[in-house]
Design a protein around this motif. Structure first.
Motif, PDB file in Angstrom:
ATOM      1  N   THR A  49       0.854  -1.189   0.000  1.00  0.00           N
ATOM      2  CA  THR A  49       0.000   0.000   0.000  1.00  0.00           C
ATOM      3  C   THR A  49       0.892   1.242   0.000  1.00  0.00           C
ATOM      4  O   THR A  49       1.886   1.296   0.721  1.00  0.00           O
ATOM      5  CB  THR A  49      -0.909  -0.011   1.254  1.00  0.00           C
ATOM      6  N   ARG A  50       0.518   2.230  -0.814  1.00  0.00           N
ATOM      7  CA  ARG A  50       1.277   3.478  -0.899  1.00  0.00           C
ATOM      8  C   ARG A  50       0.318   4.660  -0.912  1.00  0.00           C
ATOM      9  O   ARG A  50      -0.785   4.583  -1.429  1.00  0.00           O
ATOM     10  CB  ARG A  50       2.140   3.518  -2.170  1.00  0.00           C
ATOM     11  N   SER A 104      -3.550   7.072  -3.703  1.00  0.00           N
ATOM     12  CA  SER A 104      -3.069   5.968  -2.876  1.00  0.00           C
ATOM     13  C   SER A 104      -3.603   4.682  -3.487  1.00  0.00           C
ATOM     14  O   SER A 104      -4.593   4.690  -4.212  1.00  0.00           O
ATOM     15  CB  SER A 104      -3.538   6.117  -1.424  1.00  0.00           C
ATOM     16  N   THR A 128       0.889  15.198   1.674  1.00  0.00           N
ATOM     17  CA  THR A 128       0.599  13.823   2.054  1.00  0.00           C
ATOM     18  C   THR A 128      -0.432  13.799   3.182  1.00  0.00           C
ATOM     19  O   THR A 128      -0.563  14.763   3.939  1.00  0.00           O
ATOM     20  CB  THR A 128       1.867  13.091   2.524  1.00  0.00           C
ATOM     21  N   TYR A 149       3.300  -0.958   4.182  1.00  0.00           N
ATOM     22  CA  TYR A 149       3.469   0.429   3.784  1.00  0.00           C
ATOM     23  C   TYR A 149       4.786   0.942   4.362  1.00  0.00           C
ATOM     24  O   TYR A 149       5.351   0.360   5.282  1.00  0.00           O
ATOM     25  CB  TYR A 149       2.283   1.300   4.220  1.00  0.00           C
ATOM     26  N   THR A 150       5.264   2.032   3.792  1.00  0.00           N
ATOM     27  CA  THR A 150       6.561   2.556   4.200  1.00  0.00           C
ATOM     28  C   THR A 150       6.447   3.326   5.511  1.00  0.00           C
ATOM     29  O   THR A 150       5.372   3.833   5.860  1.00  0.00           O
ATOM     30  CB  THR A 150       7.137   3.495   3.127  1.00  0.00           C
ATOM     31  N   ASP A 153       5.217   6.802   4.738  1.00  0.00           N
ATOM     32  CA  ASP A 153       3.761   6.930   4.602  1.00  0.00           C
ATOM     33  C   ASP A 153       3.069   6.809   5.956  1.00  0.00           C
ATOM     34  O   ASP A 153       2.043   7.454   6.195  1.00  0.00           O
ATOM     35  CB  ASP A 153       3.200   5.897   3.630  1.00  0.00           C
TER      36      ASP A 153
END
Length: 167
Positions: A49-50, A104, A128, A149-150, A153
């Motif tokens: 997920t981004r 996203s 963001t 996810y990162t 993020d």
């Protein structure tokens, strides 16, 4: 924003599609779009997920392989600020997303290939928002503990913080 149904034509080898045809897209209601950069993202596993990222360019998004769940958030100042639209996209669909709207996505199938055509060259400038902001109430296709996810993020600000910055 505009969702576009693409003509995917099966053939003996697999399939063919015209992913981007400027004249036909303009006839369908997409504003004139001059491609400056074409990015291709390979995503190995479901749940990746981004987002939510709103960059200073328009985007044309479409998978070439696999499927994604896309959540688009209007982050432009005005009465539609914070509005969320969600879509499932496969090779037969594309999205035209105007600048200022946050993109996203969540990968739904292994080996997904996602194309991003943009009308400006990459820059670090962007707005963001937290993927899990309760005000947005995005219903992701997997439970949060199954999403990948990162850290960057995960640290995105709340929608309320972004709203406050616009005032």
């Amino acid at each position: 924003m505009l969702r576009i149904e693409l003509d995917v034509r099966p053939n003996a080898d697999g399939w063919f599609k015209e992913n981007f045809h400027a004249a036909e897209l303009e006839d369908a209601g997409m504003p004139r779009f001059e491609v400056r950069q074409h990015n291709v993202l390979y995503l190995a596993e479901p749940g990746i997920t981004r987002g939510i990222h709103a960059e200073p360019w328009d985007k044309y998004l479409s998978p070439s392989n696999g499927r994604v769940f896309a959540a688009i958030v209007d982050l432009r100042d005005g009465e539609t600020f914070g509005r969320v639209e969600t879509f499932e996209l496969d090779a037969g669909q594309a999205l035209s997303v105007p600048r200022g709207c946050g993109n996203s996505f969540c990968v739904l199938e292994p080996h997904t290939v996602y194309n991003f055509l943009v009308n400006d060259h990459w820059s670090p400038e962007r707005v963001t928002v937290d993927l899990f902001d309760p005000e947005l109430a995005i219903e992701w296709p997997f439970p949060r503990d199954r999403l990948s996810y990162t850290e960057r993020d995960a640290a995105n600000p709340s929608l309320d913080s972004v709203r406050s910055a616009l005032v």
